[in-house]
Write an enzyme that holds these catalytic residues in place. Structure first.
Site, short mmCIF file in Angstrom:
data_model
loop_
_atom_site.label_atom_id
_atom_site.label_comp_id
_atom_site.label_asym_id
_atom_site.label_seq_id
_atom_site.Cartn_x
_atom_site.Cartn_y
_atom_site.Cartn_z
CG ASP A 30 -18.57 -40.77 -11.62
OD1 ASP A 30 -17.61 -40.18 -10.98
OD2 ASP A 30 -19.01 -41.71 -11.38
CG HIS A 100 -10.34 -39.17 -9.35
ND1 HIS A 100 -9.69 -40.24 -8.88
CD2 HIS A 100 -11.74 -39.15 -8.87
CE1 HIS A 100 -10.39 -40.64 -7.65
NE2 HIS A 100 -11.70 -40.08 -7.82
P1 AMP Z 1 -13.45 -41.50 -5.44
O1 AMP Z 1 -14.34 -42.03 -4.50
O2 AMP Z 1 -13.22 -39.82 -5.45
O3 AMP Z 1 -12.29 -42.28 -5.65
O4 AMP Z 1 -14.15 -41.56 -6.92
C1 AMP Z 1 -14.25 -42.59 -7.91
C2 AMP Z 1 -15.25 -42.30 -8.90
O5 AMP Z 1 -14.91 -43.06 -9.97
C3 AMP Z 1 -16.72 -42.63 -8.50
O6 AMP Z 1 -17.57 -41.64 -8.45
C4 AMP Z 1 -16.89 -43.79 -9.56
O7 AMP Z 1 -18.55 -43.74 -10.08
C5 AMP Z 1 -16.04 -43.55 -10.76
N1 AMP Z 1 -15.58 -44.61 -11.53
C6 AMP Z 1 -15.19 -45.67 -11.18
N2 AMP Z 1 -14.80 -46.57 -12.14
C7 AMP Z 1 -15.15 -45.77 -13.13
C8 AMP Z 1 -15.42 -46.15 -14.59
N3 AMP Z 1 -14.54 -46.97 -15.21
N4 AMP Z 1 -15.57 -45.18 -15.49
C9 AMP Z 1 -16.14 -43.90 -14.82
N5 AMP Z 1 -16.13 -43.69 -13.60
C10 AMP Z 1 -15.77 -44.38 -12.87
#
Ligand code: AMP
Ligand code: ZN
Length: 114
Positions: A30, A100
């Protein structure tokens, strides 16, 4: 779907270091870690959330548990413990509209979560 960041990552259109990859899933770190280990398990197929699980995609989605187990053993946090989280919809704070698992480990995790 074309603009979905996790579709791009999972299907190799954005350079990302994968901790695990097979025909259905990728696992990567993440961007904004909430624990010493904070991984995301993302299917290659675009599925928005648990609300969109159906008789077709449930067949491969079930394998996400096997993948999480495999990754936890590979990195060694199966011994110390970990938490898996799937946010679904507005009240959960789901930011990315592509299903995810968060996989968190490496510290004591409080309960209840915020
Ligand atoms: P959610 O709030 O459950 O949709 O979590 C989305 C997660 O994706 C968050 O913890 C972000 O930090 C992570 N995230 C978003 N874009 C990226 C990216 N390009 N690479 C890695 N993690 C990401
Ligand atoms: Zn997607």
């Amino acid at each position: 779907m074309k603009e979905c960041i996790f579709c791009k990552i999972a299907n190799g259109y954005l350079k990302t270091d994968f901790i695990f990859e097979d025909e259905n899933f990728v696992v990567f770190k993440d961007l904004n870690p909430q624990a010493p280990v904070h991984l995301l398990l993302v299917p290659k197929q675009h599925i928005v959330s648990i609300n969109d699980v159906d008789d077709e995609n449930k067949k491969f989605l079930a394998n996400s548990f096997v993948t999480i187990k495999h990754v936890s053993q590979k990195l060694g946090f199966d011994k110390t413990g970990y938490r898996t989280v799937i946010n679904t919809g507005k009240d959960s704070g789901q930011e990315v509209q592509h299903i995810h698992f968060h996989i968190l480990a490496g510290r004591k995790l409080g309960w209840p979560p915020g």
